[in-house]
Design a protein around this motif. Structure first.
Motif, PDB file in Angstrom:
ATOM      1  N   HIS A  49       6.106 -10.301 -12.302  1.00 30.61           N
ATOM      2  CA  HIS A  49       5.393  -9.132 -12.811  1.00 30.61           C
ATOM      3  C   HIS A  49       4.347  -8.664 -11.801  1.00 30.61           C
ATOM      4  O   HIS A  49       4.210  -7.454 -11.546  1.00 30.61           O
ATOM      5  N   ARG A  50       3.625  -9.613 -11.205  1.00 30.13           N
ATOM      6  CA  ARG A  50       2.625  -9.265 -10.181  1.00 30.13           C
ATOM      7  C   ARG A  50       3.295  -8.556  -9.005  1.00 30.13           C
ATOM      8  O   ARG A  50       2.781  -7.568  -8.485  1.00 30.13           O
ATOM      9  N   GLU A  51       4.451  -9.059  -8.579  1.00 33.57           N
ATOM     10  CA  GLU A  51       5.179  -8.431  -7.469  1.00 33.57           C
ATOM     11  C   GLU A  51       5.586  -7.007  -7.819  1.00 33.57           C
ATOM     12  O   GLU A  51       5.491  -6.101  -6.991  1.00 33.57           O
ATOM     13  N   THR A  52       6.036  -6.808  -9.047  1.00 36.40           N
ATOM     14  CA  THR A  52       6.413  -5.466  -9.496  1.00 36.40           C
ATOM     15  C   THR A  52       5.208  -4.536  -9.471  1.00 36.40           C
ATOM     16  O   THR A  52       5.298  -3.398  -9.000  1.00 36.40           O
ATOM     17  N   VAL A  53       4.071  -5.028  -9.964  1.00 32.14           N
ATOM     18  CA  VAL A  53       2.848  -4.221  -9.969  1.00 32.14           C
ATOM     19  C   VAL A  53       2.419  -3.911  -8.532  1.00 32.14           C
ATOM     20  O   VAL A  53       2.063  -2.776  -8.205  1.00 32.14           O
ATOM     21  N   ILE A  54       2.482  -4.904  -7.665  1.00 32.22           N
ATOM     22  CA  ILE A  54       2.104  -4.711  -6.259  1.00 32.22           C
ATOM     23  C   ILE A  54       3.014  -3.679  -5.606  1.00 32.22           C
ATOM     24  O   ILE A  54       2.547  -2.786  -4.902  1.00 32.22           O
ATOM     25  N   ASP A  55       4.328  -3.789  -5.837  1.00 30.44           N
ATOM     26  CA  ASP A  55       5.269  -2.817  -5.267  1.00 30.44           C
ATOM     27  C   ASP A  55       4.975  -1.410  -5.767  1.00 30.44           C
ATOM     28  O   ASP A  55       4.987  -0.449  -4.992  1.00 30.44           O
ATOM     29  N   ARG A  56       4.717  -1.271  -7.078  1.00 29.63           N
ATOM     30  CA  ARG A  56       4.422   0.040  -7.641  1.00 29.63           C
ATOM     31  C   ARG A  56       3.127   0.601  -7.053  1.00 29.63           C
ATOM     32  O   ARG A  56       3.052   1.773  -6.675  1.00 29.63           O
ATOM     33  N   LEU A  57       2.097  -0.230  -6.950  1.00 33.31           N
ATOM     34  CA  LEU A  57       0.828   0.224  -6.380  1.00 33.31           C
ATOM     35  C   LEU A  57       0.982   0.612  -4.912  1.00 33.31           C
ATOM     36  O   LEU A  57       0.377   1.595  -4.454  1.00 33.31           O
ATOM     37  N   HIS A  58       1.798  -0.138  -4.185  1.00 34.76           N
ATOM     38  CA  HIS A  58       2.038   0.196  -2.778  1.00 34.76           C
ATOM     39  C   HIS A  58       2.722   1.559  -2.676  1.00 34.76           C
ATOM     40  O   HIS A  58       2.350   2.396  -1.847  1.00 34.76           O
ATOM     41  N   GLU A  59       3.711   1.782  -3.526  1.00 32.13           N
ATOM     42  CA  GLU A  59       4.429   3.063  -3.521  1.00 32.13           C
ATOM     43  C   GLU A  59       3.488   4.212  -3.877  1.00 32.13           C
ATOM     44  O   GLU A  59       3.490   5.257  -3.225  1.00 32.13           O
ATOM     45  N   GLU A  60       2.653   4.003  -4.901  1.00 31.19           N
ATOM     46  CA  GLU A  60       1.683   5.040  -5.280  1.00 31.19           C
ATOM     47  C   GLU A  60       0.694   5.302  -4.151  1.00 31.19           C
ATOM     48  O   GLU A  60       0.321   6.451  -3.890  1.00 31.19           O
ATOM     49  N   ASN A  61       0.278   4.240  -3.477  1.00 33.96           N
ATOM     50  CA  ASN A  61      -0.646   4.366  -2.347  1.00 33.96           C
ATOM     51  C   ASN A  61      -0.014   5.189  -1.231  1.00 33.96           C
ATOM     52  O   ASN A  61      -0.661   6.056  -0.638  1.00 33.96           O
TER      53      ASN A  61
END
Length: 194
Positions: A49-61
């Protein structure tokens, strides 16, 4: 006596668990292993779940950075389009003058700046078919050649396209051929022969 001790007389060594104690110990160990497996599974799910959140935040960034870059650079790039056009136009007008060559070099420098901004200059070739996304027709030139219909006659201003994604920032301005069928001679009017 032969030196062997009968089985009844053999006592269990002190500290050695009985079979009941061994069974209970194994059950407790199995429970602990089950708990470790459960916790490990929970840990893996939380990590995923953390990896998914990190990936999503990276994409948004990344999207934010592109948007920020675009909002900052867009006005500058639009001004560079006008500067490029003006320099090219004056360089053509002063083609025989030494200042024309200087203006041509400034236009080349402007093209390099645009390239560093991720924008490429494109010039349609005469005879290239009309493409609404890439061309902006300014005028039409009549022709009796049907093969030339809706093709570039001459380029008036370069077009600009983003290198990443291929989005046309400004279509090229050009004159286009327009087929006009020859008018047949009117009936009853004599055709002159040579």
């Amino acid at each position: 006596m032969d030196g062997t001790v009968p089985d009844e007389e053999i006592a269990e060594e002190p500290g050695t668990p009985s079979s009941e104690e061994e069974t209970e110990l194994l059950l407790r160990l199995a429970e602990r292993l089950t708990e470790v497996e459960r916790r490990l599974g929970d840990s893996h799910r939380r990590a995923a779940h953390r990896e998914t959140v990190i990936d999503r935040l990276h994409e948004e960034n990344q999207e934010f950075r592109v948007g920020l870059r675009r909002s900052i650079l867009d006005p500058v790039v639009a001004d560079l389009f006008r500067l490029y056009d003006g320099l090219r136009k004056e360089a053509v007008r002063l083609a025989d003058d030494p200042y024309g060559r200087i203006l041509e070099s400034f236009a080349d420098e402007t093209e390099l700046i645009l390239d560093r901004c991720g924008v490429e200059v494109f010039l349609p070739e005469p005879g290239e078919p009309f493409a609404p996304a890439r061309h902006h027709p300014t005028t039409t030139v009549p022709t009796t050649d049907a093969a030339l219909h809706n093709t570039v006659e001459s380029v008036l201003a370069a077009g600009f396209v983003e290198r990443d994604g291929g989005r046309v920032r400004r279509p090229a301005r050009a004159r286009f051929w327009q087929h006009v069928p020859p008018t047949p001679p009117a009936e009853g009017v004599p055709v002159e022969s040579e």
